[in-house]
Design a protein around this motif. Sequence first.
Motif, mmCIF file in Angstrom:
data_model
loop_
_atom_site.group_PDB
_atom_site.id
_atom_site.type_symbol
_atom_site.label_atom_id
_atom_site.label_comp_id
_atom_site.label_asym_id
_atom_site.label_seq_id
_atom_site.Cartn_x
_atom_site.Cartn_y
_atom_site.Cartn_z
ATOM 1 N N ARG A 1 0.828 -1.207 0.000
ATOM 2 C CA ARG A 1 0.000 0.000 0.000
ATOM 3 C C ARG A 1 0.862 1.257 0.000
ATOM 4 O O ARG A 1 1.964 1.275 0.530
ATOM 5 N N ALA B 1 -3.799 5.970 -0.795
ATOM 6 C CA ALA B 1 -5.035 5.228 -1.039
ATOM 7 C C ALA B 1 -4.843 4.102 -2.041
ATOM 8 O O ALA B 1 -5.754 3.309 -2.257
ATOM 9 N N ARG C 1 -16.086 4.664 -6.989
ATOM 10 C CA ARG C 1 -16.145 4.295 -5.579
ATOM 11 C C ARG C 1 -17.573 4.257 -5.049
ATOM 12 O O ARG C 1 -17.812 3.782 -3.944
#
Length: 453
Positions: free
Chosen positions: A91, A94, A380
Motif C-alpha cells: 500500500r 489510497a 467508488r
Amino acid sequence: PLDGPIRALVRLDKIDVRALLGPLEIVHARGGELSGQLQLTGSLRAPLLDGRLRLHDVSGVIADLGQPFEHVTGEIVIDHNRFVLQPTTVRDLAGKARVSGRLQLTSLQTWQAELSAHVADFPVRRSGAVLANVTANATLHAKVTPARTELTLSLRRARIELSDIDLAGVQTLASNPEIVWTDARGRSEREKTAVDTGSFVLQIDASEPFWMRRTDFSAQLRAHLRLEIDGDNPPSVSGEVDIERGFVELLGQQFDIERGKIDFAGGHAIEPVLELRASRRVPSGTKVSLEATGPLHHPVLAFFVDDASVTAADAMAALTGTRTGNDATLQSQVGSVATGIAAGLLTLGARRELGDWVPVLAIDQSGGATSVRAGADARRLIPGFLRKLVVDAYVEGILSERQSSSGTPTSDSQAASQTGAAVLIELRFPRSLVGQAQYGPGQRWSTDLTWEP
C-alpha cells in the motif's frame, strides 16, 4: 575448500527489519518484523538456499525514488535458490498493489525473475512527489547478468492518471557538475558507472488500448517502446505511441482527437516526432480542425475550417467569434500535451494526489452560448455486489445558457427558456461495453450502449 560440503541453519523470530536492512542504501525501513528459517547446503562454489521467510507489517521507503510502501505482510518460500513470493498486498496512500512472483538465482549477479501485479490507483513517485496514479494488470520479466539487464513490462487493462507536477527543476547530485562523489578507492561516480554498469534494456508492451488522462487531455493509447542504455552512453528510446481517440483542451476549447502518433526513432538524441489531428464542431455547425506535425517540443501547426486550409486567426474567429489568439501559445499547449503523453509512458506517471474525488471542471464559451461542465469519477460509489457487473462509473453535470445575437442576455422569460441543466452518467461494463445516459437540457433524454474495444 570451495567444493567441500557446507551446512548452516538460521532461525529468525520477529527480527526488527530496521536492523537487517540498515546497511542497505536502496531501502530505508521504518518498521516491521521478519521471521522464518534459512538453510544453506551445497558448497561455497555452488551454494543452495532453502527456507521460508515471513514479513509482518513492514513499512519503508525505496530511497532513490522516494517511493514508500506500507503494511506489507507476506511470505517468501525458497527452494534450492528459487524464490517464490506468495500473493502480497503493498500500500501507498489510497493505492494498493497485489503482487506475486518468482526468482531463480544462479549467482548474486545472475538471476531471472517474473513479477505479476494488480495495481489500483497506486502512486508512482519521483523524489517523493506523486507523478501518477496507475491502475493496471502488470507483468515484469527480468533477466540480469553482470553485463546486461533486460526488463519487459506488459500492461493490460491499464489506466494512467497524470499529475500536473513538473519536476524539471529538480537536479540530482550525480549530475551536478560542481559536486562529484568518490568511493574509498577515489573513483568518481562517473568512473564507477563506466566500469561497473553494463547495458540496460526496458521494453514496454502496452498493445492493449488504455486511457491516459491529465487535466488538459484524455486519450486512448497503444504503445510499444524500447529504452536502452549501453554503459556510459546516453539513453536511446525507440518505438511509437498510437493515439486512437480522446480530447485535448487548447486555448480554453475542447477538441476531439481524430488520430495521432508519437514516433521515437532511437539514437542517443531523443527527438520524438508528433502527428496529431484534432477537431471541434462549433454550435453553428462549422468544423474547425488543427493538425500538429514535427518535433514534439516545437510542432508545426496547420488550421482548417470545414477541411479548407485557413490561417490561425481565421480558425480562432470560427471558434470564438474573434480573431484574437496567440499561435505560439497554442503551439506550446500542443507540445505540452504530447510531452505529457510521452513522459507519462516512459515514467508511468499519473494523477493528482487528492485522487478521483476532485472534479474535472470546464467552462466553454462559443457561438453565443456558455456552458459549465463538472465531472467526477464515481467508481467508488458502485455497490460491492455490482462490482463484477459495473467496472467503472463517471458522473457529469452540465449547466448552459444561450445569449441573444447582440451579446446581451435576453429577457427573464426568454432567459429561463434558454437556460438548462443536464446530467450525464457513464457506466463501463466488462468486455468493453459502455452505457451512457443523459437527461436534459429541458425534457430531452438519451441512452446509448456502445462497444469500445
